[in-house]
Motif scaffolding. Structure first.
Motif, PDB file in Angstrom:
ATOM      1  N   UNK A   1      28.104  16.271  48.823  1.00  0.00           N
ATOM      2  CA  UNK A   1      28.939  17.574  48.351  1.00  0.00           C
ATOM      3  C   UNK A   1      29.236  17.390  47.085  1.00  0.00           C
TER       4      UNK A   1
ATOM      5  N   UNK B   1      27.348  12.218  53.155  1.00  0.00           N
ATOM      6  CA  UNK B   1      27.809  13.526  53.158  1.00  0.00           C
ATOM      7  C   UNK B   1      28.826  14.006  51.999  1.00  0.00           C
TER       8      UNK B   1
ATOM      9  N   UNK C   1      32.347  18.566  61.659  1.00  0.00           N
ATOM     10  CA  UNK C   1      31.355  19.836  61.557  1.00  0.00           C
ATOM     11  C   UNK C   1      32.161  20.934  60.728  1.00  0.00           C
ATOM     12  N   UNK C   2      33.123  21.137  60.742  1.00  0.00           N
ATOM     13  CA  UNK C   2      33.999  21.886  59.734  1.00  0.00           C
ATOM     14  C   UNK C   2      34.206  21.289  58.268  1.00  0.00           C
ATOM     15  N   UNK C   3      34.079  20.005  58.245  1.00  0.00           N
ATOM     16  CA  UNK C   3      33.772  19.527  56.916  1.00  0.00           C
ATOM     17  C   UNK C   3      32.423  19.512  56.358  1.00  0.00           C
ATOM     18  N   UNK C   4      31.368  19.475  57.243  1.00  0.00           N
ATOM     19  CA  UNK C   4      30.005  19.563  57.067  1.00  0.00           C
ATOM     20  C   UNK C   4      29.748  21.067  56.329  1.00  0.00           C
ATOM     21  N   UNK C   5      30.104  22.060  56.926  1.00  0.00           N
ATOM     22  CA  UNK C   5      29.818  23.315  56.813  1.00  0.00           C
ATOM     23  C   UNK C   5      31.155  23.980  55.888  1.00  0.00           C
TER      24      UNK C   5
END
Lengths: 453, 249
Positions: free
Chosen positions: B44, B40, A335-339
């Motif tokens: 990015x 993802x 999740x920290x990678x995603x945000x």
């Protein structure tokens, strides 16, 4: 944990907070760097809008022996402006990436400030007197009618309200293709280095049209690029030695006497990977965001995403100490990678020089939810504190905070899922001589002091 | 940001599979998670190309992650499977889903079906901004990540970039040629569904024992939701800005 003289825990108290109160943060007000000068009397901050704000500590009030002087605004100036690179059609941000103070040699103060591309040497000087009584000019500057001048007088200096002026004395430009992440002043106080993602340059403070490239890790074919420089610093005592860290978690120590281009390191510091913790995010979290030598120069400290490591310069194969800053985030890496939080670059700092004994004992670094952490190397104790306006009565002792990683949450603990990842403390600084710390939240600067008995 | 209705349970394999049908659907397999992570990461990298120079450190780290996933998938043999899916439908779905993420919110609101595909076929004279070209080339190069890397790093070498850019465009034109003119509209009438599918895949990420320690589904408080949303919005706004500049020139 142990403070001066041993045996007494440092109790941190709220002292001051600077910056806007409202939750709506103006982008330009985001603090991007914090640095005390060598005496600790001045505290500089840089922000995303390219401004530098310098606070000055009041002289200690003899009657108020229970608190040290407050920091008040001393000077504010626009250091860098946004620019446009027409060749690449790209903006160059005015955000101040780093500020480094020069040691004081005369009445004026000097600092280096840098954005992504250009470093500037600023002179900050005080003016508290002005000449009055010119023969040919009026006080407002208009020229007097010569026929009215009947006597001669010598102009004298008269006191005036203190004016602090900042003027750019040198501009070191056009030496970096990539984004500057570090500047470090050499112990000779004549030269300094600037590091970008792929190169490190050596400058002389007096010379702006030339710099020497001392490290270049750009591959011939950019497609082969897998590693970048993330931070660099000169050794505090040895003026030919510096270190630089990389996005793969390595630190290289180089000696400028060995060769003109230091692409062969003298030492390579790297900890072997822990196979049990391996994931797709292992490399990202091993990327070093900050490196700082201890005051003696015998140790250095590195910060990666989840931990702080202390290295002995004589031992390259592993750190001598590792402190977990927020291990509870390890299970949240996806999740920290995603945000994008996983790319946050936290800095770290050593405690200041003890008045009596000179050794680097405590390390401090920031985390999320406006928490910051301190680790005492001697007692091995650590504490989590919060920078928040809720504890804003002066001399209120900060209450230690605790994050509940899993299981039943105790009263006063905060669960990992409730942490606010927008509230990050990336920049902290420790007064060089006293137990005063400056902690930057997104747009506010907090100053904490130890409780003086 | 996260799919609602998923049970907060630790992923420990077989016990959950024995659960209800909803339970089975709710927990993505390792392969699906890995694929989501790959998607993802590619998104990015695309969104890196903004008005301000992209952060090289971040780009390198993301590209290394992509490479790691590729290597693992090559060893698994799953990479081969993806490469052999050269049917137009599969590749276009990928084109569409990544493209939509980069469309400005304004364009979507006005209901304009101005697509990167469309502008390319009309306006391509080699003058396009690197951003859009790289958006398209990275979208089409899910199957050929080698192009991806050169696109990311060659920001400062537009001359060299044109070679790769040309190659990627050829691939795009090839796949488009197989479609009749009307089907492009049909494709985009289905846009919303594929957008939400990718979104739910991305947001359905949970870490499992293979990727690290797991203690169940992660939920973050709303401030982080707004953080990721606002990141996305500002990215979209900036891409919009770039399109404006290009159109004016």
């Amino acid at each position: 944990f142990l403070g001066a003289g041993g045996g007494n825990d440092i109790q941190w108290c709220f002292s001051q907070v600077k910056g806007a109160v409202d939750d709506d943060v103006a982008e330009a007000d985001i603090i991007s760097t914090v640095e005390f000068n060598h005496s600790g009397e001045l505290l500089a901050t840089g922000d995303k809008g390219g401004r530098v704000v310098i606070f000055q500590q009041e002289q200690e009030n003899k009657t108020q022996s229970h608190s040290r002087g407050e920091y008040n605004v001393y000077s504010t100036f626009q250091s860098h402006e946004p620019e446009f690179d027409y060749l690449k059609s790209l903006e160059i941000e005015e955000k101040i990436n780093k500020i480094r103070w020069l040691p004081q040699k005369n009445a004026a103060q000097f600092l280096l400030s840098t954005n992504d591309k250009t470093i500037k040497l600023w002179k900050i000087s005080e003016r508290d007197k002005r000449p009055e009584g010119y023969n040919l000019k009026e006080e407002d500057g208009r020229y007097r009618d010569p026929t009215t001048v009947t006597t001669l007088r010598v102009p004298v200096f008269r006191p005036m309200d203190l004016m602090v002026e900042a003027s750019p004395r040198r501009i070191f430009a056009n030496a970096h293709t990539y984004h500057i992440n570090s500047i470090s002043i050499n112990s000779d106080y004549e030269t300094y280095l600037s590091a970008d993602d792929l190169r490190i340059n050596l400058w002389h403070l007096e010379i702006t049209d030339r710099s020497f490239n001392i490290v270049d890790i750009k591959p011939a074919n950019m497609e082969e690029l897998t590693e970048v420089i993330t931070a660099a610093e000169f050794h505090p005592n040895s003026c030919s030695t510096f270190v630089y860290s990389s996005s793969k978690g390595t630190i290289r120590l180089c000696d400028m006497r060995a060769a003109a281009l230091c692409d062969r390191h003298s030492k390579l510091f790297e900890e072997p990977e822990d196979p049990s913790n391996r994931s797709f995010f292992s490399e990202i979290i091993s990327s070093i965001s900050d490196v700082k030598f201890s005051h003696s120069g015998r140790y250095m400290m590195t910060r990666d995403y989840l931990s702080v490591k202390i290295w002995d310069l004589n031992m390259e194969n592993r750190p001598v100490e590792t402190y977990q800053v927020h291990e509870y985030l390890r299970s949240k890496l996806c999740s920290l990678y995603e945000n994008d939080c996983i790319f946050d670059k936290f800095e770290c700092c050593w405690n200041g020089l003890d008045r009596q004994v000179e050794f680097s004992v405590i390390v401090m670094t920031g985390s999320y939810n406006n928490f910051f952490r301190m680790f005492d190397r001697n007692s091995k104790r650590d504490v989590t504190l919060e920078a928040s306006r809720e504890n804003n009565k002066p001399r209120t002792v900060l209450k230690p905070r605790k994050v509940c990683a899993s299981g039943k949450r105790k009263k006063d603990e905060i669960s990992v899922d409730s942490l606010d990842f927008n509230k990050k403390i990336l920049h902290t600084a420790w007064h060089p001589k006293e137990n005063i710390i400056a902690v930057a939240t997104t747009n506010n600067l907090y100053i904490f002091q130890d409780k003086m008995n | 940001m996260f799919v609602r209705g998923l049970k907060r349970k630790c992923f420990d394999g077989e016990e959950d599979i024995e659960g209800t049908l909803a339970g089975i659907k709710a927990i993505p397999s390792y392969n699906l998670q890995r694929q989501s992570l790959l998607d993802m990461s590619l998104v990015k990298l695309q969104l890196c190309h903004m008005l301000v120079e992209p952060n090289l450190c971040r780009s390198v780290l993301i590209a290394n992650t992509v490479r790691q996933i590729q290597e693992e998938m090559t060893q698994d043999g799953t990479w081969q499977m993806i490469n052999t899916q050269t049917t137009g439908q599969a590749s276009l779905d990928r084109l569409v889903s990544t493209d939509i993420l980069c469309r400005s919110s304004r364009e979507q609101a006005e209901g304009k079906h101005v697509t990167s595909c469309g502008t390319f076929s009309k306006d391509f004279e080699g003058d396009q901004g690197q951003d859009i070209s790289e958006t398209m080339s990275t979208a089409s190069s899910v199957q050929t990540p080698r192009n991806l890397q050169s696109n990311v790093w060659e920001m400062e070498n537009p001359q060299e970039n044109k070679g790769n850019f040309q190659k990627s465009l050829d691939q795009i034109f090839e796949t488009l040629e197989n479609k009749s003119p009307n089907s492009v509209e049909d494709l985009f009438s289905e846009v919303d569904n594929s957008y939400y599918d990718l979104d739910s895949m991305l947001t359905g990420m949970i870490s499992n024992t293979k990727m690290g320690h797991c203690d169940g589904l992660e939920t973050f408080s709303s401030p982080t939701n707004t953080a990721s949303n606002s990141n996305c919005k500002s990215d979209l706004n900036e891409l919009d800005h770039i399109v404006e500049i290009l159109v004016e020139s």
